[in-house]
Design a protein around this motif. Structure first.
Motif, PDB file in Angstrom:
ATOM      1  N   ARG A 274      -0.742   3.686  16.004  1.00  0.00           N
ATOM      2  CA  ARG A 274      -0.506   3.865  14.576  1.00  0.00           C
ATOM      3  C   ARG A 274      -0.392   5.342  14.271  1.00  0.00           C
ATOM      4  O   ARG A 274      -0.953   6.176  14.986  1.00  0.00           O
ATOM      5  N   LEU A 275       0.297   5.656  13.207  1.00  0.00           N
ATOM      6  CA  LEU A 275       0.340   7.052  12.775  1.00  0.00           C
ATOM      7  C   LEU A 275      -1.080   7.539  12.537  1.00  0.00           C
ATOM      8  O   LEU A 275      -1.891   6.760  12.077  1.00  0.00           O
ATOM      9  N   PRO A 276      -1.422   8.795  12.803  1.00  0.00           N
ATOM     10  CA  PRO A 276      -0.543   9.881  13.261  1.00  0.00           C
ATOM     11  C   PRO A 276      -0.287   9.893  14.758  1.00  0.00           C
ATOM     12  O   PRO A 276       0.129  10.915  15.267  1.00  0.00           O
ATOM     13  N   PHE A 277      -0.497   8.788  15.459  1.00  0.00           N
ATOM     14  CA  PHE A 277      -0.306   8.780  16.907  1.00  0.00           C
ATOM     15  C   PHE A 277       0.883   7.916  17.321  1.00  0.00           C
ATOM     16  O   PHE A 277       0.895   7.427  18.422  1.00  0.00           O
TER      17      PHE A 277
ATOM     18  N   VAL B  75       0.838  -1.200   0.000  1.00  0.00           N
ATOM     19  CA  VAL B  75       0.000   0.000   0.000  1.00  0.00           C
ATOM     20  C   VAL B  75       0.870   1.246   0.000  1.00  0.00           C
ATOM     21  O   VAL B  75       0.619   2.191  -0.756  1.00  0.00           O
ATOM     22  N   SER B  76       1.941   1.222   0.828  1.00  0.00           N
ATOM     23  CA  SER B  76       2.799   2.404   0.866  1.00  0.00           C
ATOM     24  C   SER B  76       3.456   2.616  -0.492  1.00  0.00           C
ATOM     25  O   SER B  76       3.574   3.750  -0.968  1.00  0.00           O
ATOM     26  N   ALA B  77       3.858   1.515  -1.152  1.00  0.00           N
ATOM     27  CA  ALA B  77       4.470   1.636  -2.468  1.00  0.00           C
ATOM     28  C   ALA B  77       3.485   2.229  -3.459  1.00  0.00           C
ATOM     29  O   ALA B  77       3.810   3.143  -4.234  1.00  0.00           O
ATOM     30  N   TRP B  78       2.250   1.744  -3.378  1.00  0.00           N
ATOM     31  CA  TRP B  78       1.227   2.212  -4.317  1.00  0.00           C
ATOM     32  C   TRP B  78       0.981   3.705  -4.127  1.00  0.00           C
ATOM     33  O   TRP B  78       0.843   4.464  -5.086  1.00  0.00           O
ATOM     34  N   MET B  79       0.971   4.147  -2.847  1.00  0.00           N
ATOM     35  CA  MET B  79       0.690   5.552  -2.577  1.00  0.00           C
ATOM     36  C   MET B  79       1.841   6.439  -3.012  1.00  0.00           C
ATOM     37  O   MET B  79       1.655   7.617  -3.296  1.00  0.00           O
ATOM     38  N   GLN B  80       3.051   5.890  -3.036  1.00  0.00           N
ATOM     39  CA  GLN B  80       4.200   6.701  -3.411  1.00  0.00           C
ATOM     40  C   GLN B  80       4.613   6.456  -4.851  1.00  0.00           C
ATOM     41  O   GLN B  80       5.693   6.854  -5.274  1.00  0.00           O
ATOM     42  N   GLY B  81       3.770   5.781  -5.631  1.00  0.00           N
ATOM     43  CA  GLY B  81       4.068   5.555  -7.031  1.00  0.00           C
ATOM     44  C   GLY B  81       5.232   4.616  -7.264  1.00  0.00           C
ATOM     45  O   GLY B  81       5.971   4.769  -8.229  1.00  0.00           O
ATOM     46  N   ARG B  82       5.432   3.646  -6.355  1.00  0.00           N
ATOM     47  CA  ARG B  82       6.471   2.646  -6.574  1.00  0.00           C
ATOM     48  C   ARG B  82       5.794   1.309  -6.842  1.00  0.00           C
ATOM     49  O   ARG B  82       4.578   1.197  -6.823  1.00  0.00           O
ATOM     50  N   HIS B  83       6.613   0.279  -7.079  1.00  0.00           N
ATOM     51  CA  HIS B  83       6.051  -1.058  -7.273  1.00  0.00           C
ATOM     52  C   HIS B  83       6.010  -1.846  -5.983  1.00  0.00           C
ATOM     53  O   HIS B  83       5.231  -2.782  -5.854  1.00  0.00           O
ATOM     54  N   GLY B  84       6.886  -1.524  -5.050  1.00  0.00           N
ATOM     55  CA  GLY B  84       6.962  -2.310  -3.834  1.00  0.00           C
ATOM     56  C   GLY B  84       7.694  -3.609  -4.071  1.00  0.00           C
ATOM     57  O   GLY B  84       8.217  -3.840  -5.167  1.00  0.00           O
ATOM     58  N   PRO B  85       7.752  -4.488  -3.059  1.00  0.00           N
ATOM     59  CA  PRO B  85       8.505  -5.730  -3.215  1.00  0.00           C
ATOM     60  C   PRO B  85       7.916  -6.601  -4.326  1.00  0.00           C
ATOM     61  O   PRO B  85       6.736  -6.917  -4.290  1.00  0.00           O
TER      62      PRO B  85
ATOM     63  N   TRP C  48       0.093   6.643   5.583  1.00  0.00           N
ATOM     64  CA  TRP C  48       0.940   7.183   4.515  1.00  0.00           C
ATOM     65  C   TRP C  48       0.403   8.498   3.974  1.00  0.00           C
ATOM     66  O   TRP C  48       0.863   8.975   2.947  1.00  0.00           O
ATOM     67  N   THR C  49      -0.621   9.065   4.636  1.00  0.00           N
ATOM     68  CA  THR C  49      -1.182  10.336   4.181  1.00  0.00           C
ATOM     69  C   THR C  49      -0.948  11.448   5.187  1.00  0.00           C
ATOM     70  O   THR C  49      -0.571  12.555   4.822  1.00  0.00           O
TER      71      THR C  49
END
Lengths: 388, 168
Positions: free
Chosen positions: A249-252, A42-52, A348-349
């Motif tokens: 969890r973030l943001p905490f 999910v983090s990869a998708w949000m940052q425009g990467r492919h991820g593992p 991730w936001t």
């Protein structure tokens, strides 16, 4: 099949319980691990990467279609990570309190795995037409047990921070305990309206999560068909925000805060001990999402005003309790997985809060809001029930 | 099974309660208190009083002992041989021992032990609520008032200096 069932019934009760418990734990552990894979994707998708998407054992690459698909999904990265955590060296720094240092990750796992036993994860219709929950221990105090046991999770963080005997873990542990205690209050207050509504006068009074879902499975146009997220949106919001805080969890994520605290309470940990903290965090997230789904999103009911039993009738599955049970679990788990995604989406936001903002939000905003919400719904529910 | 569980939880509660008293390290003492509470909660469950058990865990084990531990760690008490005044210790020990003896004696001679619940179902939430809102209404209100006063006291004491408040 029947012989197997008879054999199961003839087993001693303790053994049955142990097997059921192990089955659920054996289910939670890999799912907790799989969440880390989802997080990376999910983090990869949000940052425009492919991820593992690289690791694959060569003999699986020979399997057409499925092999490359698993490779693209990064499944083998997950296994490699798990294997690495098991087999790498596990150093214990010289300056720590060894007993509590080893105890802390174990303590972290206890509440994470114990609370599962009182959370229903599905339901089926028995031969008499009654809805029966799929649950390890259907106790009257249901939700209170979840809160009580999960409130013990704070000890893992405090002990880890203190036993590490160095600056950043200690600060992380202290912050974490203050945060968990602060948000527990708003969390508990936010769900009281739900139980005020569920326990109408004349009932025997219950805190069971199954009863909450039953109160949300009414037919078309009935008030009881609406999920609580529609009738009590403020309560749902407070509960959700507190849930983020309670699961660190973030943001905490004050407890970790890798920008200012290196890694917070688990700075000194490595290999499997660190892995246990990690799995515990994801298990908390899963159980928290499960409780949210049961309380506010109708549990295993597919849509508002469409209870599971009716839905099963439409599909022509009325008599087949096994299939209905599986269906209810699929519905419930897909809702839970959506919430797991929501946790990652937010992570991730939204940037991390400052510590004083966390405390202000908890004590000066959420707590008064939760109390006001409780009084408002107490009045409304009293009015509605007098009118009826 | 129930017998075994009773002895297990009773032993846990007693041994860890002893640990609270004798352990030199305050962190050990706090965790002993935690274990003792868990043992007592187990006993409550065996008595079919699940609500009491989980309230005990939620309030005492989950919050109160966590705060104790929090304070102990914040103060960071070194294990220096602090010499408690022997006279005070002696008085406290005598009083504590006397209370224990009185308790055991009165239990032994005066207590009316009810027959075990044969039905197997404990009191429901409704029973607790009815008792708290009818028979025991005044004590509940008084305890609530006491807690309110304590809370106000803490706020007044901790805000004694009129420092500039940090802004968000």
């Amino acid at each position: 099949m029947n012989a197997l069932y008879q054999y199961w019934l003839n087993l001693p009760l303790v053994l049955q319980m142990v097997i059921k418990g192990l089955a659920v734990i054996g289910f939670m552990f890999p799912i907790g691990g799989a969440c880390s894979l989802i997080e990376r994707k999910v983090s990869a998708w949000m940052q425009g990467r492919h991820g593992p998407n690289r690791a694959i054992p060569f003999w699986i690459a020979w399997v057409p279609i499925i092999g490359p698909l698993l490779q693209r999904l990064g499944v083998f990265h997950l296994m490699a990570d798990g294997g690495k955590m098991f087999f790498k060296e596990d150093p214990i720094p010289g300056h720590v309190n060894k007993f509590y240092f080893v105890l802390a990750p174990i303590v972290a796992m206890i509440p994470a795995l114990t609370t599962v036993s009182v959370v229903p994860f599905g339901a089926y219709v028995d031969t008499a037409g009654q809805l029966v929950p799929l649950i390890l221990a259907d106790v009257d105090v249901g939700l209170l047990a979840v809160f009580a046991v999960s409130s013990l999770g704070v000890y893992a963080l405090i002990l880890a921070g203190w036993a590490s005997n160095s600056k950043y873990p200690f600060l992380g542990g202290v912050r974490a305990s203050a945060q968990l205690i602060s948000y527990e209050l708003s969390m508990t207050l936010s769900i009281l309206p739900v139980f005020l509504w569920v326990n109408a006068p004349g009932g025997s009074g219950t805190l069971s999560l199954f009863a909450v879902v039953q109160a949300q499975s009414g037919p078309w146009h009935a008030w009881s068909g609406l999920w609580f997220i529609f009738t009590m949106p403020v309560a749902a919001l407070i509960f959700l925000v507190s849930l983020f805080a309670e699961t660190n969890r973030l943001p905490f994520d004050m407890a970790e805060g890798e920008a200012d605290l290196v890694g917070g309470f688990h700075t000194e940990y490595g290999s499997l001990k660190w892995g246990l903290f990690f799995v515990a965090e994801y298990s908390h997230m899963l159980i928290g999402s499960g409780v949210f789904v049961l309380l506010f999103l109708g549990g295993w009911n597919p849509l508002p005003w469409l209870p599971l039993a009716t839905f099963a009738d439409w599909l022509g599955l009325a008599g087949n309790s096994l299939v209905v049970g599986a269906l209810s679990m699929v519905i419930f788990l897909s809702k839970v997985l959506f919430f797991v995604f929501l946790f990652m989406w937010v992570r991730w936001t939204v940037p991390r809060f400052r510590y004083d903002q966390v405390m202000k939000l908890g004590w000066q905003k959420l707590l008064p809001l939760a109390i006001g919400n409780l009084i408002f719904y107490a009045l409304v529910i009293a009015w509605v029930q007098v009118k009826n | 099974m129930a017998n075994f569980l009773f002895y297990f939880f009773a032993l846990l509660a007693l041994v860890s309660a002893g640990l609270v008293v004798v352990s030199k390290n305050p962190v050990n003492a706090a965790l002993g208190l935690l274990l003792s509470l868990v043992g007592v909660a187990g006993l409550f469950v065996l008595l079919n009083a699940a609500l009491l058990a989980f309230v005990l865990l939620l309030v005492y084990a989950g919050a109160v002992v966590a705060l104790f531990l929090f304070i102990i760690m914040l103060l960071d008490t070194r294990l220096e041989p602090s010499k408690p005044s022997p006279r005070l210790t002696l008085i406290a020990a005598t009083l504590g021992g006397a209370l224990l003896v009185v308790g055991v004696l009165s239990l032994n001679q005066r207590a009316i032990l009810l027959a075990g619940g044969a039905s197997g179902t404990g009191p429901t939430l409704k029973h607790y609520a009815e008792q708290l809102f009818t028979t025991y209404l005044l004590p509940v209100q008084l305890v609530g008032f006491l807690l309110l006063i304590a809370m106000l006291g803490v706020i007044v004491l901790s805000k004694k200096s009129d420092q500039a408040e940090e802004t968000l």
